[in-house]
Scaffold this motif. Structure first.
Motif: not given
Length: 368
Positions: A27-34, A71-80, A83-86, A100-101
């Motif tokens: 929702d527009g927040k600047e994210a920390r990417r890992i 399909p069972d593997a988690i390849e992305g995590i978004v934690c609002p 503000s974290l994206i892994i 770029d992370p």
């Protein structure tokens, strides 16, 4: 804490492998990417599962994005809340090309010596083979696109837009009754369903809300138009519109989520089980009354198109399964040279690198 939502980090479509920027879900927040990269798929999966457990222990919510090959593997995590994206990616995974992370956890550091002796030429050949299977899957979906378009053209020819506007008016009135706050609305996109190595998989149950509306219609008709009208109404009132795009047509909306209203609007592209749960329903057949006069030839052509698309989706899933099995062979070559102790060290190293992000530490590139 909101329920965990599931989706896909990317999907194989008629336009190739498509990913949407997960930062817009914030929702527009600047994210920390890992990014967690390197190692084997199994080791990265263990690291991502450990990260999910850690986020849960800290009491934060997270949206979990799965992979199309596994399909069972988690390849992305978004934690609002953080503000974290892994994201997790191998050396040649499509999502490795995303933004770029801020922090990169390189699980290959512990494997530098063993990867050098992991039959590099064989690995290169197997990677090329896996990519060829994935390209084949994309070609199958490209072949399905004209068939779907033909069906859409037939229904568009008899579509009454004025009738649709009359049916949508009460829905739009409900959405626009929301009192706007400062600023415009935010739109984000993701895939809640995708053709995977196990066929079509949907995570609709994870994005369902107490309020469910449903747009029904025949296979191949235009669900995007009514859903986009409702999206535009939400955006005009400063609401967040989370658009779940069609798995084969990434520019078309298949489902719409408006979190502030607790509202989920689904189309009947691939969904039938939700019919009895919907509080409101629009049937697009009522805006296409002339379709009742279709000739037998046209009806047979529509049925043929639908059958052929289903068969092409089955071929797509089979090609992705071959790609998955090929990549598993590469993983086994790596894992043969890594014992459990080294694997645990890599997973713990990933958690250690991510801990400052959980605690809200300042940004800064750090590589493990």
């Amino acid at each position: 804490m909101q329920p965990t939502r599931h989706g896909f980090i990317g999907a194989y479509t008629r336009d190739g492998y498509v990913m949407f920027d997960p930062e817009r879900i914030l929702d527009g927040k600047e994210a920390r990417r890992i990014r967690v990269r390197g190692g084997s798929g199994k080791t990265r999966a263990r690291a991502m599962n450990a990260v999910v457990r850690r986020i849960t222990e800290l009491g934060f919510e997270a949206d979990l994005l799965h992979g199309a090959l596994e399909p069972d593997a988690i390849e992305g995590i978004v934690c609002p809340s953080l503000s974290l994206i892994i994201t997790s990616a191998g050396a040649d995974d499509p999502c490795a090309e995303s933004s770029d992370p801020c922090v990169c956890v390189d699980m290959d550091e512990a494997l530098r010596t063993v990867r050098s002796s992991a039959y590099p030429e064989t690995v290169k050949e197997l990677t090329a083979e896996a990519l060829s299977y994935e390209s084949r899957a994309i070609r199958y979906m490209e072949s399905a696109a004209p068939l779907r378009a033909d069906a859409g053209d037939e229904y568009a020819r008899v579509f009454n837009r004025a009738a649709l506007d009359r049916m949508l008016a009460p829905w739009i009135e409900t959405v626009t009754a929301h009192r706007p706050h400062g600023g415009g609305g935010k739109e984000s996109r993701f895939f809640v369903e995708a053709v995977t190595s196990r066929g079509l998989i949907q995570h609709l149950d994870s994005v369902m809300t107490p309020r469910l509306w449903r747009v029904s219609g025949p296979w191949g008709c235009d669900f995007h138009t009514p859903l986009s009208a409702l999206r535009d109404a939400a955006l005009s009132r400063g609401l967040q519109a989370v658009c779940a795009m069609e798995h084969s047509q990434p520019d078309m909306i298949a489902h719409l989520l408006i979190p502030e209203l607790g509202l989920f609007i689904t189309s009947e592209v691939n969904v039938h089980a939700l019919a009895s749960a919907a509080q409101r329903t629009i049937d697009l057949r009522l805006a296409m009354s002339a379709a009742e006069t279709f000739s037998q030839h046209t009806l047979r052509a529509l049925a043929y198109d639908e059958l052929m698309v289903e068969q092409l989706m089955e071929k797509t899933a089979y090609a992705l399964e071959l790609a998955r099995l090929t990549r598993q062979r590469i993983d086994r070559m790596i894992e043969e040279r890594v014992d459990e102790q080294v694997t645990n060290l890599m997973v713990n190293a990933a958690l250690a690198a991510l801990e400052p992000a959980f605690m809200g530490a300042a940004r800064g590139a750090s590589y493990v």
